[in-house]
Write a protein that holds these residues in place. Structure first.
Motif, short mmCIF file in Angstrom:
data_model
loop_
_atom_site.label_atom_id
_atom_site.label_comp_id
_atom_site.label_asym_id
_atom_site.label_seq_id
_atom_site.Cartn_x
_atom_site.Cartn_y
_atom_site.Cartn_z
N LEU A 16 0.74 61.63 2.15
CA LEU A 16 1.11 61.13 3.48
C LEU A 16 2.21 61.94 4.16
O LEU A 16 2.13 62.20 5.37
N ASP A 17 3.24 62.32 3.41
CA ASP A 17 4.40 62.95 4.03
C ASP A 17 4.10 64.25 4.76
O ASP A 17 4.55 64.44 5.89
N PRO A 18 3.34 65.19 4.18
CA PRO A 18 3.07 66.44 4.91
C PRO A 18 2.29 66.20 6.21
O PRO A 18 2.53 66.87 7.21
N ILE A 19 1.36 65.25 6.19
CA ILE A 19 0.59 64.96 7.40
C ILE A 19 1.50 64.34 8.45
O ILE A 19 1.49 64.75 9.62
N ALA A 20 2.31 63.37 8.06
CA ALA A 20 3.23 62.72 9.00
C ALA A 20 4.22 63.73 9.57
O ALA A 20 4.50 63.73 10.77
N GLU A 21 4.75 64.61 8.73
CA GLU A 21 5.69 65.63 9.19
C GLU A 21 5.05 66.49 10.28
O GLU A 21 5.65 66.75 11.33
N ARG A 22 3.82 66.94 10.03
CA ARG A 22 3.15 67.79 11.01
C ARG A 22 2.85 67.04 12.30
O ARG A 22 3.07 67.56 13.39
N VAL A 23 2.37 65.80 12.19
CA VAL A 23 2.03 65.01 13.38
C VAL A 23 3.28 64.76 14.23
O VAL A 23 3.24 64.90 15.45
N ILE A 24 4.38 64.41 13.60
CA ILE A 24 5.62 64.16 14.34
C ILE A 24 6.11 65.45 15.00
O ILE A 24 6.45 65.47 16.18
N ARG A 25 6.13 66.52 14.23
CA ARG A 25 6.61 67.81 14.75
C ARG A 25 5.75 68.28 15.93
O ARG A 25 6.26 68.72 16.96
N GLU A 26 4.43 68.20 15.79
CA GLU A 26 3.55 68.63 16.87
C GLU A 26 3.66 67.72 18.09
O GLU A 26 3.57 68.19 19.23
N THR A 27 3.85 66.43 17.88
CA THR A 27 4.02 65.50 19.01
C THR A 27 5.23 65.89 19.84
O THR A 27 5.16 65.96 21.07
N VAL A 28 6.33 66.16 19.17
CA VAL A 28 7.55 66.58 19.88
C VAL A 28 7.30 67.90 20.60
O VAL A 28 7.66 68.06 21.77
N ALA B 249 11.24 77.88 18.01
CA ALA B 249 11.75 78.61 16.85
C ALA B 249 10.79 78.39 15.68
O ALA B 249 10.11 77.37 15.61
N GLY B 250 10.71 79.35 14.81
CA GLY B 250 9.90 79.19 13.61
C GLY B 250 8.44 79.50 13.80
O GLY B 250 8.05 80.23 14.71
N ASP B 251 7.63 78.88 12.96
CA ASP B 251 6.22 79.23 12.86
C ASP B 251 5.29 78.26 13.59
O ASP B 251 4.11 78.21 13.30
N LEU B 252 5.77 77.50 14.53
CA LEU B 252 4.95 76.50 15.19
C LEU B 252 3.85 77.15 16.03
O LEU B 252 4.11 78.04 16.82
N GLN B 253 2.63 76.71 15.80
CA GLN B 253 1.47 77.19 16.55
C GLN B 253 0.73 75.98 17.10
O GLN B 253 0.04 75.29 16.35
N LEU B 254 0.87 75.70 18.37
CA LEU B 254 0.14 74.59 18.99
C LEU B 254 -1.28 75.03 19.31
O LEU B 254 -1.47 76.08 19.90
N GLN B 255 -2.25 74.21 18.93
CA GLN B 255 -3.64 74.49 19.28
C GLN B 255 -3.84 74.08 20.74
O GLN B 255 -3.17 73.18 21.23
N PRO B 256 -4.77 74.71 21.44
CA PRO B 256 -5.11 74.23 22.78
C PRO B 256 -5.51 72.76 22.70
O PRO B 256 -6.10 72.33 21.71
N VAL B 257 -5.18 71.98 23.72
CA VAL B 257 -5.41 70.54 23.70
C VAL B 257 -6.86 70.20 23.38
O VAL B 257 -7.14 69.31 22.59
#
Length: 162
Positions: free
Chosen positions: A121-133, A147-155
């Motif tokens: 659960l934790d890795p999925i929740a971390e990604r979902v929260i981070r991407e939401t922000v 900053a960092g390695d964040l890659q947002l996918q097209p909506v």
């Protein structure tokens, strides 16, 4: 306890403006594909706020209600879960003026209180929260860098909660 953080620079915007835009949680379902619904119970200009959240998470929904404290003097917004699916969920947004730009930092700690499931659960929740922000910041301003390695996918390609 799991930690999630994100840092972004909003170009050519005052920190006060960035804070005021990003605490408009009612806009998040339109900005971030993971957000199913938000309900703002209280917000600025009050020094305290309250909001309820529903995020797509795995094959269901992640729900919570949080209390927020807005400190416009220090340009911080602290939050803590009052009720919801997390055992613990708390953190803060900070906004720092850097010349003509604003640095936004989001940091949160969460725990579902299910040690046997934290590896799943934790890795999925971390990604979902981070991407939401990230989606909320990116959708609120015309020029943003992360900053960092964040890659947002097209909506259109984003799959809520996966």
């Amino acid at each position: 306890m799991r930690h999630v953080e994100l840092e972004a620079t909003v170009l050519h915007q005052r920190a006060e403006v960035v804070l005021a835009q990003l605490v408009r949680f009612d806009r998040y379902p339109h900005l971030a594909p993971h957000v199913r619904a938000t309900e703002v119970h209280q917000s600025l200009p009050s020094t305290t706020g309250s909001s309820s959240w529903e995020l797509h998470f795995r094959s269901g929904l992640l729900r919570w209600t949080e209390a927020e404290t807005f400190d416009l003097d220090t340009l911080t917004v602290a939050f803590t879960q009052d009720d919801g699916d997390f055992d613990t969920f708390e953190g803060a947004w900070t906004f720092v003026q850097d010349g003509a730009d604003t640095t936004v930092r989001f940091a949160a700690d969460f725990d579902f209180g299910i040690p046997s499931m934290e590896g799943i659960l934790d890795p999925i929740a971390e990604r979902v929260i981070r991407e939401t922000v990230a989606w909320a910041i990116d959708g609120s301003f015309p020029e943003v860098t992360f900053a960092g390695d964040l890659q947002l996918q097209p909506v259109a390609a984003a799959t809520p909660g996966q």
